[in-house]
Design an enzyme around this catalytic site. Structure first.
Site, PDB file in Angstrom:
ATOM      1  N   GLU A   1       0.881  -1.175   0.000  1.00 21.44           N
ATOM      2  CA  GLU A   1       0.000   0.000   0.000  1.00 21.44           C
ATOM      3  C   GLU A   1       0.911   1.214   0.000  1.00 21.44           C
ATOM      4  O   GLU A   1       1.764   1.344   0.877  1.00 21.44           O
ATOM      5  CB  GLU A   1      -0.928  -0.010   1.217  1.00 21.44           C
ATOM      6  CG  GLU A   1      -1.924  -1.176   1.206  1.00 21.44           C
ATOM      7  CD  GLU A   1      -2.800  -1.242  -0.034  1.00 21.44           C
ATOM      8  OE1 GLU A   1      -3.083  -0.175  -0.636  1.00 21.44           O
ATOM      9  OE2 GLU A   1      -3.176  -2.352  -0.450  1.00 21.44           O
TER      10      GLU A   1
ATOM     11  N   CYS B   1      -1.410   8.837   4.180  1.00 15.50           N
ATOM     12  CA  CYS B   1      -1.494   8.508   2.751  1.00 15.50           C
ATOM     13  C   CYS B   1      -2.839   8.960   2.205  1.00 15.50           C
ATOM     14  O   CYS B   1      -2.980   9.242   1.022  1.00 15.50           O
ATOM     15  CB  CYS B   1      -1.314   7.018   2.558  1.00 15.50           C
ATOM     16  SG  CYS B   1      -2.423   6.080   3.607  1.00 15.50           S
TER      17      CYS B   1
END
Ligand code: NAD
Length: 544
Positions: free
Chosen positions: A293, A327
């Protein structure tokens, strides 16, 4: 004793404590912060359950008071990396053979230790080490960590319960073996919860793990490692290996026993490590599972029908909480021309009121960015925008590194929808806004969808149902986590499985069964209760 069909206690998301003035949790947290600040830690590697000190150390500094050192940590060399691989491989057979509910119990016990006995420790260490406010530390190092450790055992049970069909005389079974080898977990600085999930998810499924924590998060991550051990994690199941990512990866990725990679971090590092894995492919006993990720360039699209106060709140929290170092943080904002003035005025007023400073002062909403490299990178984006001739700084824009790595929450207004601060991940408290022509919404959707290579999170602020529906369809590939009338951050385990596609990762959804599936290799077992005693088929019995 293990002859029952056991069920995991039904998980419930850990409540978020408020830390309001006068509350017992606030008193306990302040006391713990003071205790940690008065102590110097000497953090070892933990290999095969044993502390290892290499003598090669680096200091641990508070980002919002970089003169203050919390201790040192030891860095792994090549010999220690090999020791960690050996320890993981030595622990493997016994750990994999342990009944799954016993493995689950280790992590359920850890979640209990964190949410009760060591709540203040997890919060305080994450606050000091990563410059999180009490609230940001609480939702990360306590709530999300414990959620991962409570929900993943349930998903494990559900995976094991998935069994094939049978016909008369036959019994088909699926067994879910751990991978054949060890898993390498590489974790980022920004979430203690990710540091918890990346090693523990594969371990839960019977794998053993070599874990490289981020250098800027070794302090809080070490606390976590100690709690796994206190909860009864057998030696060698997770091996804690701080040090240089490049050095550790070179040794790990050349091992024939490397079987899985669980990564969260930047797109650039993930791509380089994937290439390294690919170039070593012939060495491995098995095709490694690769889960990563990575970065994001997350958007908030304000529709002309949006509600003003809730949009402003979503933008402020989405872009500036934890200094934009999520993020999922909002970093590009699309304002409708017909209402751009009222939104920018409200945003500028609120952004200018954000309190920033040391996280030990609980009045602050923001702390510092993680280190000097991050500070310089973020400041570079702000300076280039200032000098571009196509952008204006509407709020913030000042950077000060004299005491801590402080960057003011900054709002840039650009005339170029593809300027670098609209496209690149900045990973700091910088939000760039662009005013779109809301007479052509289809063009606006195309712009949002095509501006950046990432596809992690996005939010649509709108009250008109038809337009919400159209935006969701038009932006279905622009984000793996889409929000309607909410900030694009703050995914909760069990409720919003997290991850994105495109340059944002393999979208294996942390906090769901989809992630755990990557750490097993199923075997199908067929048993025949009435095996044929002849090899001849009836059709061969004559030719008439
Ligand atoms: P990073 O890529 O710099 O570091 C991540 C990890 O990789 C760290 O442990 C680091 O030490 C290690 N590393 C760095 N260079 C390496 C190399 N050459 N070889 C091997 N390992 C190496 O990322 P970061 O600064 O810790 O975290 C921020 C990044 O993480 C941002 O890009 C952010 O978007 C991303 N992130 C993504 C998610 C998500 O779920 N998509 C969640 C959190 C963070």
């Amino acid at each position: 004793m293990n002859n029952g069909i056991f069920h995991i206690p039904h998980p419930v998301n850990e409540p978020v404590f408020g830390y309001a003035p006068g509350s017992p949790e606030r008193t306990a947290l302040k006391k713990e912060i003071a205790r940690l600040r008065a102590t110097q830690l000497d953090i070892p590697l933990i290999i095969g359950g044993k502390e290892v000190r290499t003598g090669k150390t680096a200091p641990i500094r508070r980002p919002d008071a970089h003169g203050e050192v919390l201790g040192v940590y030891h860095l792994a060399g090549e010999a220690e990396v090999r020791m960690a691989i050996e320890a993981a491989m030595a622990a493997k057979a016994e750990w994999a053979a342990l009944p799954w509910e016993e493995r689950a119990a280790v992590f359920l016990k850890t979640s209990e230790l964190i949410s009760v006995k060591y709540r203040a420790l997890m919060d305080a260490s994450t606050m000091l080490c990563q410059s999180k406010t009490a609230h940001q530390a609480e939702i990360d190092a306590v709530c999300e960590v414990t959620d991962f450790l409570r929900f993943n055992p349930l998903y494990m049970e559900q995976i094991y319960a998935q069994q094939p069909e049978n016909v008369k005389g036959e019994w088909n079974r699926s067994a879910y073996r751990p991978l054949e080898g060890f898993v390498y977990a590489v974790t980022p600085f920004n979430f203690t919860s990710i540091a918890a999930n990346l090693p523990s998810a594969p371990a839960m499924m019977g794998n053993t793990v070599v874990w490289k924590p981020a250098s800027n998060a070794v302090y809080s991550n070490y606390m976590l490692m100690k709690l796994y051990m206190e909860a009864g994690l057998p030696p060698g199941v997770i091996n804690f290996l701080p040090g240089s990512g490049g050095l550790i990866s070179n040794v790990v990725l050349s091992s024939p026993d490397f079987a899985g990679f669980h990564f969260t971090g930047s797109t650039e590092v993930f791509r380089s490590l994937w290439k390294q894995i690919a170039s070593n492919l012939e060495r491995y006993r098995t095709y490694p599972r690769i889960v990563g990720e990575t970065g994001g360039k997350d958007f908030i699209l304000i529709d002309p029908s949006a509600d003003l106060p809730s949009t402003v709140a979503a933008v402020l929290r989405g872009a500036f909480e934890y200094q934009g170092q999520k993020c999922s943080a909002a970093s590009r904002l699309y304002l409708p021309a017909s209402r751009a003035k009222e939104f920018t005025e409200a945003l500028v007023e609120e952004i200018s009121a954000i309190p920033m400073g040391e996280i030990t002062d609980f009045r602050n909403f923001m702390g510092a960015v993680i280190d000097e490299t991050a500070f310089d990178t973020i400041r570079g984006y702000i300076e280039r925008a200032k000098n571009s001739g196509q952008a204006r700084i509407l709020a913030g824009g000042t950077c000060d590194k004299s005491k801590g790595w402080f960057i003011e929450p900054t709002l840039i207004l650009t005339e170029d929808p593809r300027s670098e601060s609209m496209v690149n991940e900045i990973f700091g408290p910088v939000l760039t806004a662009y005013v779109y022509d809301d007479r052509d919404m289809e063009a606006a959707y195309r712009l949002v969808d095509s501006t950046s290579p990432y596809g992690l999170t996005g939010a649509i602020m709108a009250t008109d149902r038809g337009r919400i529906n159209r935006a969701l369809t038009a932006l279905q590939n622009a984000a793996g986590n889409l929000y309607i009338n909410d900030k694009p951050t703050g995914a909760v385990v069990g409720r919003q499985p997290f991850g994105g596609a495109r340059a944002s990762g393999t979208n294996d959804k942390a906090g769901s069964y989809l992630n755990l599936l990557r750490w097993v290799s199923a075997v199908a077992i067929k048993e025949n209760f009435a095996p044929p005693s002849s090899w001849r088929y009836p059709f061969m019995m004559g030719d008439d």
